[in-house]
Design a protein around this motif. Structure first.
Motif, mmCIF file in Angstrom:
data_model
loop_
_atom_site.group_PDB
_atom_site.id
_atom_site.type_symbol
_atom_site.label_atom_id
_atom_site.label_comp_id
_atom_site.label_asym_id
_atom_site.label_seq_id
_atom_site.Cartn_x
_atom_site.Cartn_y
_atom_site.Cartn_z
ATOM 1 N N TRP A 183 0.821 -1.220 0.000
ATOM 2 C CA TRP A 183 0.000 0.000 0.000
ATOM 3 C C TRP A 183 0.849 1.260 0.000
ATOM 4 N N ALA A 184 2.009 1.198 0.611
ATOM 5 C CA ALA A 184 2.911 2.358 0.565
ATOM 6 C C ALA A 184 3.321 2.635 -0.881
ATOM 7 N N ALA A 191 0.719 9.519 -5.731
ATOM 8 C CA ALA A 191 1.242 10.870 -5.512
ATOM 9 C C ALA A 191 2.063 11.336 -6.716
ATOM 10 N N GLU A 192 2.859 10.435 -7.280
ATOM 11 C CA GLU A 192 3.673 10.791 -8.454
ATOM 12 C C GLU A 192 2.792 11.070 -9.663
ATOM 13 N N PHE A 214 -0.074 -0.605 -12.269
ATOM 14 C CA PHE A 214 0.738 -1.801 -11.997
ATOM 15 C C PHE A 214 0.769 -2.078 -10.492
ATOM 16 N N ALA A 215 0.883 -1.015 -9.691
ATOM 17 C CA ALA A 215 0.915 -1.171 -8.238
ATOM 18 C C ALA A 215 -0.428 -1.656 -7.698
ATOM 19 N N VAL A 216 -1.522 -1.133 -8.254
ATOM 20 C CA VAL A 216 -2.856 -1.559 -7.815
ATOM 21 C C VAL A 216 -3.090 -3.033 -8.165
ATOM 22 N N ILE A 217 -2.667 -3.435 -9.359
ATOM 23 C CA ILE A 217 -2.786 -4.835 -9.769
ATOM 24 C C ILE A 217 -1.952 -5.718 -8.844
ATOM 25 N N ASN A 218 -0.786 -5.223 -8.472
ATOM 26 C CA ASN A 218 0.074 -5.960 -7.548
ATOM 27 C C ASN A 218 -0.626 -6.160 -6.204
#
Length: 278
Positions: A183-184, A191-192, A214-218
C-alpha cells in the motif's frame, strides 16, 4: 425434508458420461472435423491466420460465460474453443507437421514433467509449494521458457499481462515479504501521478499512470483478488446502471443529452437501490 432435497438434487443432476463415452465423443468430433474439412467450402478454405481472430473471439465469449457462471453457455463456448483446437490440429496434420495426438501427448508429457510431486519423488504439501517450484521446473524443460518472464505472451491484454508478470516473479521469490507493504507503493505511485497531472505533462503522466495501475494490480494479486475479473464485474455493473438511465430517458421521451447530470445521478442511485433489493 433432507431426503426430498437429495431426491430433487439428484433429478436435477445431469447424468455424466463414462470414460468410454467421452472417448467416443472425442472421436466423433474428429470425424466431423475431417468431413467438414473435406466437403465444406468454408471449412476447407480456412488457415491458421484466418482462424486466429475467431479463436480470440471464442475465447472471450467463453470468458464472458465463465464470469457469469452460466453453465449452459460455458458448455457451449467450451465446444467452440475445442473446435478451434481440433481445427488447428487438422491443419497441422495436413502440413505434415503434427496432429491432434501430438498435441495431446505433448500436453500430457508437460503436465507429468511439471508435477514431480505426483509422478515422481518430490513432495509438495500445498498449492503454494507447487507454485514455488513451477517456474524453475519450466526453465528445465527442453523446449521451455529461456527466462522467467519469457512465457508471458506479448499479445496478452495489458491488465492480465501485468498480473502474470508479477505472479511469475513471485514464483521465484521476487515479491513483497509483507503484503501490507504494497500500500505504501500504491500511495507513492498515486502521488507521483497526481504531481505529473498537475504539471500537465502528458508523456510523464502516462508513464506514472502505468506505474500506479501496476501497483494496484500488484495489491490485488497479493490479496488473492483477480483484477481482470474485478474490473469486468464493475464494467457489467456500470452497463446495467447506465442502461437503466437510458431506458428511463426513452420512456419519458428524452435523449440522454437532454437530461441534466443531476437527473442521471438520481436514476443511477435508483438502479443501485434496485440491485441491493435483488
Amino acid at each position: 425434508m433432507v431426503s426430498f432435497f437429495l431426491f430433487t438434487f439428484a433429478l436435477n443432476m445431469k447424468q455424466l458420461h463414462t470414460r468410454e463415452e467421452k472417448l467416443e465423443a472425442f472421436g466423433r468430433l474428429l470425424d466431423v472435423m475431417d468431413t467438414l474439412r473435406e466437403k465444406c467450402p468454408w471449412d476447407r478454405k480456412q488457415t491458421n491466420d484466418s482462424l486466429r481472430p475467431n479463436t480470440i473471439e471464442e475465447t472471450y465469449e467463453l470468458c464472458d460465460a465463465l464470469i457469469r457462471d452460466d453453465q449452459k453457455e460455458i458448455c457451449k463456448e467450451l465446444g467452440d474453443v475445442l473446435l478451434h483446437i481440433v481445427f488447428y490440429g487438422r491443419i497441422g496434420e495436413e502440413k505434415g507437421q503434427f496432429d491432434i495426438a501430438d498435441v495431446c501427448n505433448k500436453l500430457c508429457d508437460k503436465l507429468i514433467f511439471r508435477h514431480p510431486h505426483v509422478y515422481g519423488e518430490a513432495v509438495a504439501k500445498d498449492a503454494e509449494a507447487v507454485l514455488e517450484s513451477w517456474e524453475q521446473i519450466k526453465l528445465k524443460e527442453k523446449d521451455g521458457n529461456k527466462s522467467v518472464l519469457s512465457g508471458v505472451p506479448a499479445a496478452l491484454p495489458s491488465l492480465i499481462k501485468a498480473y502474470r508478470i508479477q505472479d511469475k516473479a513471485r514464483n521465484v521469490g521476487f515479491d513483497w515479504e509483507d503484503k501490507q507493504d504494497v500500500w505504501a507503493k500504491v500511495h507513492e505511485e498515486l502521488a507521483e501521478l497526481e504531481a505529473e497531472l498537475k504539471r500537465e505533462d502528458k508523456e510523464r503522466s502516462t508513464l506514472e499512470l502505468g506505474d500506479f495501475l501496476f501497483a494496484v494490480i500488484n495489491a490485488a494479486r497479493l490479496y488473492k483478488l483477480n483484477p481482470d475479473n474485478a474490473l469486468e464485474l464493475t464494467n457489467q455493473k456500470f452497463i446495467r446502471r447506465f442502461n437503466y438511465i437510458e431506458q428511463h430517458s426513452i420512456r419519458v421521451g428524452k435523449t440522454l443529452t437532454e437530461m441534466t447530470l443531476e437527473e442521471m445521478d438520481d436514476l443511477w442511485n435508483e438502479a443501485k437501490k434496485q440491485e441491493n433489493i435483488l
